[in-house]
Design a protein around this motif. Structure first.
Motif, PDB file in Angstrom:
ATOM      1  N   ARG A 117       0.838  -1.081   0.026  1.00  0.00           N
ATOM      2  CA  ARG A 117      -0.139   0.026  -0.033  1.00  0.00           C
ATOM      3  C   ARG A 117       0.935   1.245  -0.130  1.00  0.00           C
ATOM      4  O   ARG A 117       0.420   2.223  -0.404  1.00  0.00           O
ATOM      5  N   GLU A 118       1.993   1.047   0.544  1.00  0.00           N
ATOM      6  CA  GLU A 118       2.867   2.513   0.719  1.00  0.00           C
ATOM      7  C   GLU A 118       3.229   2.750  -0.712  1.00  0.00           C
ATOM      8  O   GLU A 118       3.558   4.018  -1.017  1.00  0.00           O
ATOM      9  N   LEU A 119       3.313   2.123  -1.870  1.00  0.00           N
ATOM     10  CA  LEU A 119       3.482   2.534  -3.209  1.00  0.00           C
ATOM     11  C   LEU A 119       2.580   3.562  -3.589  1.00  0.00           C
ATOM     12  O   LEU A 119       3.011   4.731  -4.102  1.00  0.00           O
ATOM     13  N   TYR A 120       1.256   3.399  -3.254  1.00  0.00           N
ATOM     14  CA  TYR A 120       0.436   4.676  -3.860  1.00  0.00           C
ATOM     15  C   TYR A 120       0.726   5.747  -3.053  1.00  0.00           C
ATOM     16  O   TYR A 120       0.354   6.900  -3.626  1.00  0.00           O
ATOM     17  N   PHE A 121       0.882   5.776  -1.638  1.00  0.00           N
ATOM     18  CA  PHE A 121       0.902   6.788  -0.991  1.00  0.00           C
ATOM     19  C   PHE A 121       2.124   7.554  -1.425  1.00  0.00           C
ATOM     20  O   PHE A 121       2.454   8.823  -1.648  1.00  0.00           O
ATOM     21  N   VAL A 122       3.333   6.663  -1.428  1.00  0.00           N
ATOM     22  CA  VAL A 122       4.585   7.408  -1.967  1.00  0.00           C
ATOM     23  C   VAL A 122       4.537   8.095  -3.227  1.00  0.00           C
ATOM     24  O   VAL A 122       5.046   9.274  -3.216  1.00  0.00           O
ATOM     25  N   ALA A 123       3.762   7.222  -4.142  1.00  0.00           N
ATOM     26  CA  ALA A 123       3.627   8.073  -5.453  1.00  0.00           C
ATOM     27  C   ALA A 123       2.843   9.357  -5.282  1.00  0.00           C
ATOM     28  O   ALA A 123       3.015  10.383  -5.995  1.00  0.00           O
ATOM     29  N   GLY A 124       1.508   9.550  -4.348  1.00  0.00           N
ATOM     30  CA  GLY A 124       1.103  10.488  -4.271  1.00  0.00           C
ATOM     31  C   GLY A 124       2.076  11.747  -3.488  1.00  0.00           C
ATOM     32  O   GLY A 124       1.750  12.921  -4.106  1.00  0.00           O
ATOM     33  N   VAL A 125       2.784  11.393  -2.635  1.00  0.00           N
ATOM     34  CA  VAL A 125       3.820  12.366  -2.189  1.00  0.00           C
ATOM     35  C   VAL A 125       4.694  12.961  -3.221  1.00  0.00           C
ATOM     36  O   VAL A 125       4.907  14.011  -3.338  1.00  0.00           O
ATOM     37  N   ALA A 126       5.167  11.882  -3.768  1.00  0.00           N
ATOM     38  CA  ALA A 126       5.763  12.234  -5.128  1.00  0.00           C
ATOM     39  C   ALA A 126       5.190  13.128  -6.194  1.00  0.00           C
ATOM     40  O   ALA A 126       5.897  14.242  -6.743  1.00  0.00           O
ATOM     41  N   VAL A 127       4.076  12.953  -6.160  1.00  0.00           N
ATOM     42  CA  VAL A 127       3.114  13.905  -7.362  1.00  0.00           C
ATOM     43  C   VAL A 127       3.155  15.532  -6.494  1.00  0.00           C
ATOM     44  O   VAL A 127       3.384  16.455  -7.091  1.00  0.00           O
ATOM     45  N   VAL A 128       3.059  15.523  -5.022  1.00  0.00           N
ATOM     46  CA  VAL A 128       3.140  16.696  -4.451  1.00  0.00           C
ATOM     47  C   VAL A 128       4.488  17.261  -4.421  1.00  0.00           C
ATOM     48  O   VAL A 128       4.412  18.777  -4.764  1.00  0.00           O
ATOM     49  N   ALA A 129       5.445  16.691  -4.427  1.00  0.00           N
ATOM     50  CA  ALA A 129       6.908  17.025  -4.703  1.00  0.00           C
ATOM     51  C   ALA A 129       7.057  17.659  -5.949  1.00  0.00           C
ATOM     52  O   ALA A 129       7.762  18.628  -6.249  1.00  0.00           O
ATOM     53  N   GLY A 130       6.680  16.725  -6.902  1.00  0.00           N
ATOM     54  CA  GLY A 130       6.965  17.120  -8.574  1.00  0.00           C
ATOM     55  C   GLY A 130       5.956  18.502  -8.551  1.00  0.00           C
ATOM     56  O   GLY A 130       6.444  19.483  -9.443  1.00  0.00           O
ATOM     57  N   THR A 131       4.933  18.644  -7.994  1.00  0.00           N
ATOM     58  CA  THR A 131       4.090  19.742  -8.257  1.00  0.00           C
ATOM     59  C   THR A 131       4.665  21.069  -7.813  1.00  0.00           C
ATOM     60  O   THR A 131       4.824  22.154  -8.313  1.00  0.00           O
ATOM     61  N   ALA A 132       5.314  21.040  -6.727  1.00  0.00           N
ATOM     62  CA  ALA A 132       6.104  21.989  -6.169  1.00  0.00           C
ATOM     63  C   ALA A 132       7.520  22.496  -6.909  1.00  0.00           C
ATOM     64  O   ALA A 132       7.757  23.732  -7.083  1.00  0.00           O
ATOM     65  N   GLN A 133       8.074  21.293  -7.273  1.00  0.00           N
ATOM     66  CA  GLN A 133       9.131  21.465  -8.276  1.00  0.00           C
ATOM     67  C   GLN A 133       8.918  22.228  -9.491  1.00  0.00           C
ATOM     68  O   GLN A 133       9.713  22.815 -10.365  1.00  0.00           O
ATOM     69  N   SER A 134       7.325  22.080 -10.192  1.00  0.00           N
ATOM     70  CA  SER A 134       6.951  22.525 -11.410  1.00  0.00           C
ATOM     71  C   SER A 134       6.556  23.961 -11.325  1.00  0.00           C
ATOM     72  O   SER A 134       5.937  24.309 -12.383  1.00  0.00           O
ATOM     73  N   GLY A 135       6.571  24.734 -10.293  1.00  0.00           N
ATOM     74  CA  GLY A 135       6.089  25.963 -10.147  1.00  0.00           C
ATOM     75  C   GLY A 135       6.680  26.991 -11.096  1.00  0.00           C
ATOM     76  O   GLY A 135       8.042  26.592 -11.412  1.00  0.00           O
ATOM     77  N   GLY A 136       6.112  27.653 -11.965  1.00  0.00           N
ATOM     78  CA  GLY A 136       6.484  28.320 -12.896  1.00  0.00           C
ATOM     79  C   GLY A 136       6.353  27.864 -14.503  1.00  0.00           C
ATOM     80  O   GLY A 136       6.434  28.678 -15.369  1.00  0.00           O
ATOM     81  N   LEU A 137       5.950  26.710 -14.484  1.00  0.00           N
ATOM     82  CA  LEU A 137       5.622  26.168 -15.670  1.00  0.00           C
ATOM     83  C   LEU A 137       4.496  26.683 -16.357  1.00  0.00           C
ATOM     84  O   LEU A 137       3.567  26.723 -15.840  1.00  0.00           O
ATOM     85  N   GLU A 138       4.438  26.723 -17.791  1.00  0.00           N
ATOM     86  CA  GLU A 138       3.441  27.247 -18.324  1.00  0.00           C
ATOM     87  C   GLU A 138       2.432  25.650 -18.721  1.00  0.00           C
ATOM     88  O   GLU A 138       2.853  25.067 -19.924  1.00  0.00           O
ATOM     89  N   LEU A 139       1.559  25.475 -17.705  1.00  0.00           N
ATOM     90  CA  LEU A 139       0.619  24.268 -18.083  1.00  0.00           C
ATOM     91  C   LEU A 139      -0.150  24.311 -19.141  1.00  0.00           C
ATOM     92  O   LEU A 139      -0.893  23.196 -19.651  1.00  0.00           O
ATOM     93  N   GLY A 140      -0.442  25.483 -19.618  1.00  0.00           N
ATOM     94  CA  GLY A 140      -1.496  25.680 -20.823  1.00  0.00           C
ATOM     95  C   GLY A 140      -0.895  25.113 -22.139  1.00  0.00           C
ATOM     96  O   GLY A 140      -1.658  24.872 -23.015  1.00  0.00           O
ATOM     97  N   SER A 141       0.343  24.863 -22.306  1.00  0.00           N
ATOM     98  CA  SER A 141       0.951  24.464 -23.565  1.00  0.00           C
ATOM     99  C   SER A 141       1.322  22.979 -23.277  1.00  0.00           C
ATOM    100  O   SER A 141       1.532  22.317 -22.247  1.00  0.00           O
ATOM    101  N   TRP A 142       1.363  22.306 -24.686  1.00  0.00           N
ATOM    102  CA  TRP A 142       1.791  20.884 -24.514  1.00  0.00           C
ATOM    103  C   TRP A 142       3.194  20.606 -23.968  1.00  0.00           C
ATOM    104  O   TRP A 142       3.585  19.922 -23.241  1.00  0.00           O
ATOM    105  N   VAL A 143       4.158  21.561 -24.398  1.00  0.00           N
ATOM    106  CA  VAL A 143       5.193  21.802 -23.892  1.00  0.00           C
ATOM    107  C   VAL A 143       5.561  21.775 -22.516  1.00  0.00           C
ATOM    108  O   VAL A 143       6.262  20.850 -21.737  1.00  0.00           O
TER     109      VAL A 143
END
Length: 422
Positions: A117-143
């Motif tokens: 079960r920890e895999l699901y929660f580890v992946a969820g936390v990784a999504v939170v960390a990745g979201t924090a790291q992607s601050g400033g990206l232009e998500l409106g474009s495909w790039v």
């Protein structure tokens, strides 16, 4: 469930306990301080961010810190982790610096929920960390979207791999502990078995010593009977005959000489028996010659004809077998002299067969009508000793008799007698 208390060695758990009991609150306090520093001029947004920090702290305090017993309940811990991940995602969406709170979330995910079960929660936390790291990206474009997905993958894959490797390590540790535990148990059982074997060996040695003493007593009893007792009986008989022939000097001297000869023979045989030497007749000839010599001496002494017949091809037997058969012949002749009464002749037959050697002693005395077992019981130690000698060499002894028809004793031994049984 692999709970946070049982996931690894006790020292490891003690070392990392603060990571899930103290560090999360410290990180939240640091994040709150940074928020105040960055948003002191935005009171509305600052209030929301501080409320989120407080809510995350209360959530951790209520579901984890204040209720240790709940840490082993999978459902409660699942809700707890899901709530913290939601708090973390909302906070990093509002302010990327809240990504510094994700280490606490990782520690919770790795330590309290268990595999897989920890895999699901580890992946969820990784999504939170990745979201924090992607601050400033232009998500409106495909790039921008592809960059965001790449950042998520860079976070999710390594963190899940770490979780998988941690599970492999935990399993290895558990298997090693089980092997060590089994080894300790096996060593304990081996030590107990060795102690038991030592005690058993001591008892066996004591029993063997006692059995040896009993065997030696039985041997001495048989030898005393076959030497001293028979000689004394013959001496008494000759002395009584000499007393009755007091008026006949020649007869008196004959009986006196026979008594003297018996005394010397008995003394010699007694010494040889004590020293466990072969009977004297066997020292100078084979079994057939020894039995013939014994029968001739007995016949001359008691004036009863004794004929010895040997059948088959004579061969050397083991010493104890020859001694046993010779003693049977001596005892049987002594019994004829004592009990046969009207016996006029005695026949001894020594038969060498393919697999057996048999000795038959028959007389034409008065015989008896009692069962052979009763005769052995009432006849004294002689017949018992005779049977003990033969059966100790895996042989058989039979006694047959009828009133007025004489008595027959048959002793049979294997041609190759086994070792004497203790």
């Amino acid at each position: 469930m692999q709970s946070w208390q049982m996931a690894g060695p006790a020292g490891w758990e003690q070392r990392f306990r603060p990571m899930v009991t103290v560090v999360p609150y410290v990180l939240l306090a640091v994040m709150a301080a940074l928020t105040i520093a960055f948003k002191h001029d935005q009171p509305g947004s600052l209030a929301i961010d501080l409320a989120l920090c407080a809510a995350a702290a209360v959530w951790s305090l209520a579901l984890f810190t204040l209720h240790p017993a709940w840490r082993d309940r999978i459902g409660v811990m699942g809700v707890f982790l899901a709530g913290l991940i939601v708090f973390g995602l909302v906070m990093v969406l509002r302010n990327p610096w809240f990504g510094f709170y994700t280490p606490a979330l990782y520690f919770y995910a790795y330590r309290i929920i268990g595999w897989p079960r920890e895999l699901y929660f580890v992946a969820g936390v990784a999504v939170v960390a990745g979201t924090a790291q992607s601050g400033g990206l232009e998500l409106g474009s495909w790039v921008g979207r592809l960059e965001y997905l790449g950042i998520l993958a860079v976070n999710v894959v390594p963190m899940c791999l770490v979780a998988w490797m941690g599970e492999i390590g935990a399993r290895y540790y558990a298997s090693r502990e089980a092997a060590l535990r089994e080894a300790r148990e096996a060593n304990a059982r081996l030590a107990a078995a060795l102690a038991e074997n030592a005690a058993l060996q001591e008892r066996l040695v004591e029993q063997a010593r006692a059995a040896g003493v009993l065997d030696e007593r039985a041997r001495m009893a048989r030898e005393i009977h076959d030497t001293l007792a028979q000689s004394l009986t013959g001496i008494v008989t000759q002395l009584q005959a000499a007393e009755q022939a007091a008026d006949d000097p020649a007869a008196w001297r004959r009986h006196h000489a026979a008594a003297t000869s018996l005394a010397r023979e008995g003394l010699t045989e007694a010494r040889r028996s004590v020293n466990e030497l072969r009977p004297e007749p066997l020292e100078t000839g084979r079994l057939a010659d020894a039995i013939t010599e014994v029968a001739a001496t007995w016949s001359a002494r008691h004036s009863i004809p004794a004929q010895v017949t040997v059948t088959g091809e004579t061969r050397t037997m083991r010493p104890e077998a020859e001694v046993a058969l010779l003693r049977v012949a001596q005892e049987a002749l002594a019994n004829v002299a004592k009990h046969a009464g009207t016996a006029t002749r005695v026949g001894l037959t020594l038969s060498y067969m393919d697999r057996q050697v048999a000795l038959d002693v028959r007389d034409d005395g008065r015989g008896f009508d009692h069962p052979a077992a009763q005769v052995e019981r009432d006849g004294g130690f002689g017949l018992v000793a005779m049977r003990q000698r033969i059966e100790a060499l895996s042989g058989t002894l039979q006694i047959e008799s009828e009133v007025g028809g004489g008595t027959g004793i048959s002793a049979c031994l294997p041609a190759e007698a086994p070792e004497v049984r203790s």
